[in-house]
Design an enzyme around this catalytic site. Structure first.
Site, PDB file in Angstrom:
ATOM      1  N   CYS A  95       0.824  -1.214   0.000  1.00  0.00           N
ATOM      2  CA  CYS A  95       0.000   0.000   0.000  1.00  0.00           C
ATOM      3  C   CYS A  95       0.860   1.268   0.000  1.00  0.00           C
ATOM      4  CB  CYS A  95      -1.005  -0.058   1.144  1.00  0.00           C
ATOM      5  SG  CYS A  95      -2.418   1.025   0.872  1.00  0.00           S
ATOM      6  N   HIS A 194      -2.993  -5.304   1.655  1.00  0.00           N
ATOM      7  CA  HIS A 194      -2.256  -5.529   2.912  1.00  0.00           C
ATOM      8  C   HIS A 194      -2.207  -7.001   3.272  1.00  0.00           C
ATOM      9  CE1 HIS A 194      -2.050  -1.268   4.233  1.00  0.00           C
ATOM     10  NE2 HIS A 194      -3.185  -1.153   3.571  1.00  0.00           N
ATOM     11  N   GLU A 196      -0.339  -8.358   5.196  1.00  0.00           N
ATOM     12  CA  GLU A 196       0.091  -8.490   6.599  1.00  0.00           C
ATOM     13  C   GLU A 196      -1.083  -8.515   7.573  1.00  0.00           C
ATOM     14  OE1 GLU A 196       0.478  -5.912   4.652  1.00  0.00           O
ATOM     15  OE2 GLU A 196       0.153  -4.006   5.686  1.00  0.00           O
TER      16      GLU A 196
END
Ligand code: GLN
Length: 214
Positions: A95, A194, A196
């Site tokens: 991002c 994302h 993560e």
């Protein structure tokens, strides 16, 4: 008589544990640290040039690209980071990290800096105000065991990918179908979403494997 030395037995090789920095100026640093740990890397926070010099690779987290850009200048990291990318250091940006890795950024502040890690033009906040955040399942090139849940939060997209840039994922359907949201050029990977935050660590695994091979 010449006795040739006996080769030492080859020990079963444990996968190496590369030191992967996480740029820790702003953004979702701890999520990347946890993901990297889980994938067998040694994550370290990077806030100064001496720390950058000591890592095998770097993750640029999601957050606010203009704030991170400013802090890169304040912490004297901008030129050292550009130099390490030029020298081939592996990097992964999600991002805001994707925005920072671009060679050109649209819809950003005129004083925002970027890193020229990937030959691409990225449009910041590209999906617009009405759709601040959304999720979609997408096919990620090279990760074959099923689609990946992609979480987009005021995300960018890649408006132009250079000739040497491999497109790893696009938006599958809806009004933004076909928009490029994951890319790789050499050892530099970027996603507009994302990985993560979902618990699906395949992108981080792929990145850590790439760091081991580099
Ligand atoms: N819109 C943010 C920026 O411009 C990126 C958002 C994110 O990283 N989730 O940097």
């Amino acid at each position: 008589m010449n006795v040739s030395p006996v080769a030492a037995p080859i020990a079963a090789q444990a996968p190496s544990r590369p030191t992967v920095g996480v740029l820790a100026l702003q953004g979702d640093v701890s999520e990347h640290v946890a993901a990297l740990e889980h994938c067998g890397a040694e994550p370290v926070l990077v806030r100064r040039a001496s720390e950058l010099a000591a890592v095998d690779a770097l993750v640029l987290p999601g957050g606010e690209s203009t704030a991170i850009s400013k802090l890169l200048e304040v912490f004297d990291l901008l030129e050292p980071l550009r130099a390490r990318l030029r020298e081939g250091m592996p990097a992964f940006g999600s991002c805001a990290g994707m925005i920072l890795l671009a060679s050109e950024v649209l819809d950003t502040r005129p004083d925002a800096q970027h890193l020229f890690g990937i030959d691409m033009t990225v449009r910041r906040n590209a999906f617009g105000r009405q759709v601040d955040s959304f999720e979609v399942d997408l096919a990620f090139h090279g990760l074959d065991d099923g689609p990946m849940r992609a979480v987009f939060i005021r995300a960018p997209w890649v408006e132009r990918a250079g000739a040497d840039v491999e497109v790893l994922a696009t938006v599958p359907d809806g009004p933004f179908a076909g928009r490029i949201v994951a890319v790789r050029q050499g050892n530099v990977v970027a996603t507009a979403f994302h990985p993560e935050v979902t618990g699906d660590l395949r992108v981080h695994e792929m990145f850590v494997d790439l760091v081991r091979a580099a």
